[in-house]
Design an enzyme around this catalytic site. Structure first.
Site, PDB file in Angstrom:
ATOM      1  N   THR A 108     -50.883  15.408  31.029  1.00 43.55           N
ATOM      2  CA  THR A 108     -50.039  16.580  31.276  1.00 43.55           C
ATOM      3  C   THR A 108     -50.109  17.099  32.705  1.00 43.55           C
ATOM      4  OG1 THR A 108     -49.889  18.961  30.778  1.00 43.55           O
ATOM      5  CG2 THR A 108     -51.966  17.919  30.273  1.00 43.55           C
TER       6      THR A 108
ATOM      7  N   GLU B 142     -50.426  20.050  33.372  1.00 47.60           N
ATOM      8  CA  GLU B 142     -51.425  21.124  33.393  1.00 47.60           C
ATOM      9  C   GLU B 142     -52.712  20.669  34.100  1.00 47.60           C
ATOM     10  OE1 GLU B 142     -52.034  24.518  32.079  1.00 47.60           O
ATOM     11  OE2 GLU B 142     -49.892  24.466  32.486  1.00 47.60           O
TER      12      GLU B 142
ATOM     13  N   TYR C  91     -57.610  23.791  28.026  1.00 47.73           N
ATOM     14  CA  TYR C  91     -56.658  22.738  27.671  1.00 47.73           C
ATOM     15  C   TYR C  91     -56.539  21.721  28.815  1.00 47.73           C
ATOM     16  CZ  TYR C  91     -52.143  20.422  27.011  1.00 47.73           C
ATOM     17  OH  TYR C  91     -51.154  19.477  26.904  1.00 47.73           O
TER      18      TYR C  91
ATOM     19  N   LYS D  59     -57.779  17.694  28.929  1.00 44.26           N
ATOM     20  CA  LYS D  59     -56.850  16.589  29.174  1.00 44.26           C
ATOM     21  C   LYS D  59     -57.284  15.739  30.381  1.00 44.26           C
ATOM     22  CE  LYS D  59     -53.456  16.965  26.046  1.00 44.26           C
ATOM     23  NZ  LYS D  59     -52.811  15.861  25.322  1.00 44.26           N
TER      24      LYS D  59
HETATM   25  P1  NAP Z   1     -47.209  19.746  19.470  1.00 41.33           P
HETATM   26  O1  NAP Z   1     -45.818  20.051  19.037  1.00 41.33           O
HETATM   27  O2  NAP Z   1     -48.204  20.844  19.567  1.00 41.33           O
HETATM   28  O3  NAP Z   1     -47.768  18.626  18.459  1.00 41.33           O
HETATM   29  C1  NAP Z   1     -49.114  18.286  18.466  1.00 41.33           C
HETATM   30  C2  NAP Z   1     -49.463  17.594  17.154  1.00 41.33           C
HETATM   31  O4  NAP Z   1     -50.874  17.305  17.154  1.00 41.33           O
HETATM   32  C3  NAP Z   1     -49.189  18.419  15.909  1.00 41.33           C
HETATM   33  O5  NAP Z   1     -48.335  17.692  15.061  1.00 41.33           O
HETATM   34  C4  NAP Z   1     -50.557  18.578  15.272  1.00 41.33           C
HETATM   35  O6  NAP Z   1     -50.583  18.390  13.900  1.00 41.33           O
HETATM   36  C5  NAP Z   1     -51.336  17.417  15.846  1.00 41.33           C
HETATM   37  N1  NAP Z   1     -52.772  17.681  15.777  1.00 41.33           N
HETATM   38  C6  NAP Z   1     -53.438  18.769  16.268  1.00 41.33           C
HETATM   39  N2  NAP Z   1     -54.745  18.687  15.945  1.00 41.33           N
HETATM   40  C7  NAP Z   1     -54.901  17.533  15.230  1.00 41.33           C
HETATM   41  C8  NAP Z   1     -56.007  16.908  14.613  1.00 41.33           C
HETATM   42  N3  NAP Z   1     -57.243  17.441  14.651  1.00 41.33           N
HETATM   43  N4  NAP Z   1     -55.823  15.743  13.954  1.00 41.33           N
HETATM   44  C9  NAP Z   1     -54.583  15.201  13.882  1.00 41.33           C
HETATM   45  N5  NAP Z   1     -53.489  15.745  14.440  1.00 41.33           N
HETATM   46  C10 NAP Z   1     -53.652  16.912  15.111  1.00 41.33           C
HETATM   47  O7  NAP Z   1     -47.202  18.997  20.878  1.00 41.33           O
HETATM   48  P2  NAP Z   1     -45.986  18.237  21.613  1.00 41.33           P
HETATM   49  O8  NAP Z   1     -45.233  19.221  22.424  1.00 41.33           O
HETATM   50  O9  NAP Z   1     -45.299  17.365  20.663  1.00 41.33           O
HETATM   51  O10 NAP Z   1     -46.806  17.368  22.664  1.00 41.33           O
HETATM   52  C11 NAP Z   1     -47.285  16.065  22.324  1.00 41.33           C
HETATM   53  C12 NAP Z   1     -48.458  15.731  23.228  1.00 41.33           C
HETATM   54  O11 NAP Z   1     -48.055  15.744  24.580  1.00 41.33           O
HETATM   55  C13 NAP Z   1     -49.640  16.694  23.149  1.00 41.33           C
HETATM   56  O12 NAP Z   1     -50.819  15.918  23.295  1.00 41.33           O
HETATM   57  C14 NAP Z   1     -49.470  17.606  24.339  1.00 41.33           C
HETATM   58  O13 NAP Z   1     -50.717  18.104  24.762  1.00 41.33           O
HETATM   59  C15 NAP Z   1     -48.868  16.641  25.330  1.00 41.33           C
HETATM   60  N6  NAP Z   1     -47.969  17.208  26.348  1.00 41.33           N
HETATM   61  C16 NAP Z   1     -46.926  17.987  25.943  1.00 41.33           C
HETATM   62  C17 NAP Z   1     -46.036  18.470  26.900  1.00 41.33           C
HETATM   63  C18 NAP Z   1     -44.861  19.318  26.501  1.00 41.33           C
HETATM   64  O14 NAP Z   1     -44.280  19.957  27.390  1.00 41.33           O
HETATM   65  N7  NAP Z   1     -44.452  19.320  25.239  1.00 41.33           N
HETATM   66  C19 NAP Z   1     -46.234  18.155  28.251  1.00 41.33           C
HETATM   67  C20 NAP Z   1     -47.293  17.334  28.609  1.00 41.33           C
HETATM   68  C21 NAP Z   1     -48.159  16.853  27.641  1.00 41.33           C
HETATM   69  P3  NAP Z   1     -50.211  19.539  12.844  1.00 41.33           P
HETATM   70  O15 NAP Z   1     -48.722  19.505  12.800  1.00 41.33           O
HETATM   71  O16 NAP Z   1     -50.887  19.012  11.659  1.00 41.33           O
HETATM   72  O17 NAP Z   1     -50.761  20.814  13.381  1.00 41.33           O
HETATM   73  O1  G4F Z   2     -44.393  27.511  27.303  1.00 38.18           O
HETATM   74  P1  G4F Z   2     -45.798  27.658  27.734  1.00 38.18           P
HETATM   75  O2  G4F Z   2     -46.761  28.190  26.743  1.00 38.18           O
HETATM   76  O3  G4F Z   2     -46.232  26.225  28.271  1.00 38.18           O
HETATM   77  P2  G4F Z   2     -47.371  25.733  29.285  1.00 38.18           P
HETATM   78  O4  G4F Z   2     -48.510  26.659  29.334  1.00 38.18           O
HETATM   79  O5  G4F Z   2     -46.698  25.406  30.571  1.00 38.18           O
HETATM   80  O6  G4F Z   2     -47.866  24.396  28.559  1.00 38.18           O
HETATM   81  C1  G4F Z   2     -46.946  23.470  28.006  1.00 38.18           C
HETATM   82  O7  G4F Z   2     -46.612  22.504  28.979  1.00 38.18           O
HETATM   83  C2  G4F Z   2     -47.712  21.680  29.406  1.00 38.18           C
HETATM   84  C3  G4F Z   2     -47.173  20.719  30.469  1.00 38.18           C
HETATM   85  O8  G4F Z   2     -47.191  21.348  31.727  1.00 38.18           O
HETATM   86  C4  G4F Z   2     -48.264  20.952  28.195  1.00 38.18           C
HETATM   87  F1  G4F Z   2     -49.267  20.129  28.575  1.00 38.18           F
HETATM   88  C5  G4F Z   2     -48.755  21.957  27.178  1.00 38.18           C
HETATM   89  O9  G4F Z   2     -49.220  21.270  26.017  1.00 38.18           O
HETATM   90  C6  G4F Z   2     -47.581  22.840  26.779  1.00 38.18           C
HETATM   91  O10 G4F Z   2     -46.635  22.054  26.101  1.00 38.18           O
HETATM   92  O11 G4F Z   2     -45.863  28.594  29.017  1.00 38.18           O
HETATM   93  C7  G4F Z   2     -45.075  28.358  30.161  1.00 38.18           C
HETATM   94  C8  G4F Z   2     -45.217  29.527  31.128  1.00 38.18           C
HETATM   95  C9  G4F Z   2     -46.662  29.931  31.424  1.00 38.18           C
HETATM   96  O12 G4F Z   2     -46.812  30.125  32.791  1.00 38.18           O
HETATM   97  C10 G4F Z   2     -46.832  31.246  30.684  1.00 38.18           C
HETATM   98  O13 G4F Z   2     -47.771  32.131  31.263  1.00 38.18           O
HETATM   99  O14 G4F Z   2     -44.597  30.669  30.541  1.00 38.18           O
HETATM  100  C11 G4F Z   2     -45.415  31.788  30.774  1.00 38.18           C
HETATM  101  N1  G4F Z   2     -45.116  32.818  29.756  1.00 38.18           N
HETATM  102  C12 G4F Z   2     -44.614  34.048  30.023  1.00 38.18           C
HETATM  103  N2  G4F Z   2     -44.479  34.746  28.884  1.00 38.18           N
HETATM  104  C13 G4F Z   2     -45.296  32.711  28.437  1.00 38.18           C
HETATM  105  C14 G4F Z   2     -44.904  33.925  27.877  1.00 38.18           C
HETATM  106  N3  G4F Z   2     -45.750  31.681  27.675  1.00 38.18           N
HETATM  107  C15 G4F Z   2     -45.786  31.858  26.329  1.00 38.18           C
HETATM  108  N4  G4F Z   2     -46.186  30.828  25.565  1.00 38.18           N
HETATM  109  N5  G4F Z   2     -45.419  33.063  25.750  1.00 38.18           N
HETATM  110  C16 G4F Z   2     -44.976  34.117  26.480  1.00 38.18           C
HETATM  111  O15 G4F Z   2     -44.667  35.184  25.925  1.00 38.18           O
END
Ligand code: NAP
Ligand code: G4F
Length: 324
Positions: free
Chosen positions: A126, A128, A151, A155
């Site tokens: 990520t 992050e 987090y 990672k």
């Molecule tokens: P997400 O919607 O939070 O999905 C994460 C999944 O992980 C959920 O289905 C959850 O299962 C499962 N999980 C959590 N704890 C577990 C455990 N102990 N054993 C088995 N499964 C478990 O995340 P996403 O947005 O799809 O992201 C996918 C991956 O990419 C993550 O690793 C995230 O950190 C990474 N990532 C995401 C972004 C982004 O912007 N979306 C960016 C960079 C990296 P349950 O449904 O059972 O809770």
């Molecule tokens: O949507 P966020 O919670 O995502 P964040 O922290 O960027 O993380 C996501 O992206 C990462 C990749 O860069 C992944 F690795 C991670 O698993 C996840 O998918 O927050 C985005 C931004 C932050 O700066 C936060 O402080 O939005 C700001 N924010 C402002 N108000 C808020 C809020 N975030 C959340 N969740 N809720 C608020 O009310």
């Protein structure tokens, strides 16, 4: 014979988009789910693939379950998407976040090393991990890491283990360093979906305000459906490598809010938004912007959905949900 893939995190946001892509390519897809009384298949339902995935039980915290699965399945490809992925929660649940996000991938890497060394491994790394670091305002594969949350730290460990098992044991392992990617099935706690859900409720008279934290943070937001293609491509290459994946455009949370309200015809959005300190973080990542030249050049990948299209897609989907 069709290829097989094990996808962890199958019930999350990326899991269903990746499963859909792999199924269309003829893969047999095994989806890892934890033991639940009532598992939630709504994201897979949204993509219409619930009945096409083969479900296997296991937990990222349970090494034996992962060893056993890899030993039995010998999958061609393993996509490790499972994580405690909510940054804010990682401050309160640092140990759990570390166990799932750091040790979980280590268990999978060991399982592959011992029982199925030809399985290719994708790690969901990520942006992050970069945290405060940037190179002339961008982050690319050479930018150092300075994570700002448990987090991000968890990672970084998994990232280096993925690199280390490639270098030490010759395994095919790849890190996709993905910037934020969103969709109509994004978890409701993440800021984009929280905004589009809130805007839809306001439009339909179901809510009067939207409470948010830091509006100044900037993110490089893309569409999840585009990003799973990059994951797949990484495992189809001759040699394993690590890639930054993003759009190269950065927008503030404020700009996302403005665009979401604009899409429902409201320009004076400030009337509805309340700043609430409970949504701010102990340490913030101020600005993420990808320089994704390598993935474009080597894998021929590029995003198809623009920022404006993404906001509109998500608002429309939430309006439709509440309209029903
Ligand atoms: P997400 O919607 O939070 O999905 C994460 C999944 O992980 C959920 O289905 C959850 O299962 C499962 N999980 C959590 N704890 C577990 C455990 N102990 N054993 C088995 N499964 C478990 O995340 P996403 O947005 O799809 O992201 C996918 C991956 O990419 C993550 O690793 C995230 O950190 C990474 N990532 C995401 C972004 C982004 O912007 N979306 C960016 C960079 C990296 P349950 O449904 O059972 O809770
Ligand atoms: O949507 P966020 O919670 O995502 P964040 O922290 O960027 O993380 C996501 O992206 C990462 C990749 O860069 C992944 F690795 C991670 O698993 C996840 O998918 O927050 C985005 C931004 C932050 O700066 C936060 O402080 O939005 C700001 N924010 C402002 N108000 C808020 C809020 N975030 C959340 N969740 N809720 C608020 O009310």
């Amino acid at each position: 014979m069709s290829k097989t893939a094990l996808v962890t995190g199958i019930l999350g946001q990326d899991g269903p988009y990746l499963a859909d892509l792999l199924l269309k390519k003829g893969y047999k897809v095994f989806g890892l789910i934890r033991r639940y009384s009532n598992p939630n298949f709504s994201n897979l339902d949204y993509l219409g693939v619930t009945n096409d995935v083969d479900y296997v039980e296991g937990d990222m915290n349970d090494e034996a379950s992962l060893l056993n699965l890899i030993r039995m399945l010998h999958p061609d490809e393993v996509y490790n998407l499972a994580a405690q992925s909510f940054v804010k929660a990682s401050f309160e649940q640092a140990k759990l976040t570390t166990e799932v996000n750091s040790l979980g991938p280590l268990y999978l890497l060991n399982a592959i090393k011992f029982f199925s060394p030809t399985s290719k491994f994708y790690q969901a790394s990520t942006s992050e991990m970069f945290g405060l670091q940037h190179t002339n305002g961008y982050q690319d594969e050479k930018t150092p890491f300075h994570p700002r949350s448990p987090y991000g730290v968890s990672k970084v460990y998994a990232y280096w283990m993925t690199v280390n098992y490639r270098e030490s044991y010759g395994l095919f392992t790849a890190n996709g360093i993905l910037f934020n990617h969103e969709s109509p099935i994004r978890g409701i706690q993440f800021v984009t979906r929280k905004i589009t859900d809130g805007v839809a409720k306001i439009k339909l008279g179901l809510a009067k305000e939207l409470r948010l934290g830091n509006l100044d943070a900037k993110r490089d937001w893309g569409f999840a459906g585009d990003y799973v293609e990059a994951m797949y491509l990484m495992l189809q290459q001759k040699n394993p490598d690590d890639y930054v994946v993003g759009t190269g455009e950065s927008h503030s949370v404020r700009e996302f809010v403005e665009a979401a309200f604009k899409s429902i015809g409201i320009s004076d959005w400030k009337k509805y938004v309340v700043i609430d300190p409970q949504f701010k973080r102990p340490a913030e990542v101020p600005n993420l912007k990808a320089k994704a030249d390598k993935v474009r050049k080597n894998l021929g990948w590029k995003p198809k959905v623009s920022f404006e299209e993404l906001v509109e897609m998500m608002v429309k989907a939430d309006l439709k949900r509440y309209g029903k």
